[in-house]
Design a protein around this motif. Sequence first.
Motif, PDB file in Angstrom:
ATOM      1  N   LYS A 143     -37.953   0.612  28.201  1.00  0.00           N
ATOM      2  CA  LYS A 143     -39.508   1.064  28.531  1.00  0.00           C
ATOM      3  C   LYS A 143     -40.230  -0.138  28.038  1.00  0.00           C
ATOM      4  O   LYS A 143     -41.481  -0.437  28.548  1.00  0.00           O
TER       5      LYS A 143
ATOM      6  N   GLU B 181     -47.462   4.138  38.869  1.00  0.00           N
ATOM      7  CA  GLU B 181     -46.509   3.453  37.719  1.00  0.00           C
ATOM      8  C   GLU B 181     -47.809   3.389  36.398  1.00  0.00           C
ATOM      9  O   GLU B 181     -48.928   2.762  36.835  1.00  0.00           O
TER      10      GLU B 181
ATOM     11  N   LYS C 118     -50.055   9.557  36.907  1.00  0.00           N
ATOM     12  CA  LYS C 118     -48.922  10.287  37.509  1.00  0.00           C
ATOM     13  C   LYS C 118     -48.858  10.974  38.795  1.00  0.00           C
ATOM     14  O   LYS C 118     -47.997  10.856  39.342  1.00  0.00           O
TER      15      LYS C 118
ATOM     16  N   HIS D 110     -48.617   1.440  32.738  1.00  0.00           N
ATOM     17  CA  HIS D 110     -48.133   0.527  31.839  1.00  0.00           C
ATOM     18  C   HIS D 110     -49.235   0.547  30.758  1.00  0.00           C
ATOM     19  O   HIS D 110     -50.523   0.497  30.928  1.00  0.00           O
TER      20      HIS D 110
ATOM     21  N   ILE E 103     -46.312   7.770  30.216  1.00  0.00           N
ATOM     22  CA  ILE E 103     -46.273   6.340  30.171  1.00  0.00           C
ATOM     23  C   ILE E 103     -44.687   5.740  30.549  1.00  0.00           C
ATOM     24  O   ILE E 103     -43.660   6.326  30.265  1.00  0.00           O
ATOM     25  N   ASP E 104     -44.787   5.047  31.612  1.00  0.00           N
ATOM     26  CA  ASP E 104     -43.621   4.266  32.256  1.00  0.00           C
ATOM     27  C   ASP E 104     -43.118   3.025  31.167  1.00  0.00           C
ATOM     28  O   ASP E 104     -42.029   2.869  31.105  1.00  0.00           O
ATOM     29  N   HIS E 105     -43.984   2.200  30.687  1.00  0.00           N
ATOM     30  CA  HIS E 105     -43.827   1.012  30.102  1.00  0.00           C
ATOM     31  C   HIS E 105     -44.747   0.715  29.233  1.00  0.00           C
ATOM     32  O   HIS E 105     -45.892   1.048  29.438  1.00  0.00           O
TER      33      HIS E 105
ATOM     34  N   PHE F 181     -49.176   0.380  40.441  1.00  0.00           N
ATOM     35  CA  PHE F 181     -49.367   0.715  39.156  1.00  0.00           C
ATOM     36  C   PHE F 181     -50.512   0.418  38.542  1.00  0.00           C
ATOM     37  O   PHE F 181     -51.234  -0.583  38.901  1.00  0.00           O
TER      38      PHE F 181
ATOM     39  N   ASP G 284     -44.637  11.071  27.851  1.00  0.00           N
ATOM     40  CA  ASP G 284     -44.101  11.224  29.241  1.00  0.00           C
ATOM     41  C   ASP G 284     -44.686  10.693  30.406  1.00  0.00           C
ATOM     42  O   ASP G 284     -44.328  10.506  31.642  1.00  0.00           O
TER      43      ASP G 284
END
Length: 293
Positions: A6, A185, A180, A187, A243-245, A158, A241
Amino acid sequence: MENLFKVILGTVQLGLPYGVNNFKGVPTVDESIEILSTAHDLGIRVLDTAEAYGFAQKVIGDYHKHNPQRKFEVITKYSSSANDKNDLIYNILNDLKELSVNSLSGYMFHNFSDYKKNQSKIASLASLKKEGLVKKIGVSTYTNEEIYDLLDDSDIDFVQLPFNLFDNNNLRLSALKQLKLSGKEVHVRSVFLQGLFYKDINDLSEKLSGLKKELVRLNEIANVACTSISSLALGYALENDFIDHVLIGVDDKDQLLANVNHINESKIIPERIFNLINEINIIDKDLLNPSNW
């Protein structure tokens, strides 16, 4: 190693002096190459850079030219102040050449203002996306109001936003959830608040002294958890949960290796500790933006 996937490595430090605790300045070219090589060895595969980050893009491009089998995915950012031509397509083609990559993992507007000023150019960006020169289109934001404005823009894939132990779920949770739900996405950056969490409370500037009580509280929470501030900061973002990156920057190779150790430690931080962090509520929100320091 799951959390490490991540992680996005920020590269502003490779081109500009950055951070309230950075007393070393910009790394040498050899030191920068060492940072990138170590990151790749560790399994980090995505870099975050920008046209406005001094010579960071050139450093990355030189690394790629000398290591063609060890290239990174690269996200960079458009800034109207970084190029006199002020032309998106020109900038992107120049970025590809300078970074020595065939496509950009992401191309972002460096701030919300650039996004709003360049609405007429988003169609061109979408076209470049279809051609495969850009994989995702993003916007770097600062406020929830900016985030909410992006929710219905289907061309934006994103969104990057600040998120950390102070700029926490009290302020950001609703925005994260809505991002979300809109299929975007997420970041996050500034997980160490530009190094403020490590600052000696006796050395705070007059303006930052307004955060003294909360900095003391952070150290108390870390002591309760028997862990470090670094592990708290990384775990708080990586275990979210929504947060993607998570974007992190480092000043040298040793700091990168230390952060990876903190990431591994953060996996065992109990939820009750994160709940204590969520109780921190910064009243003066202006202090959460380093540009106001």
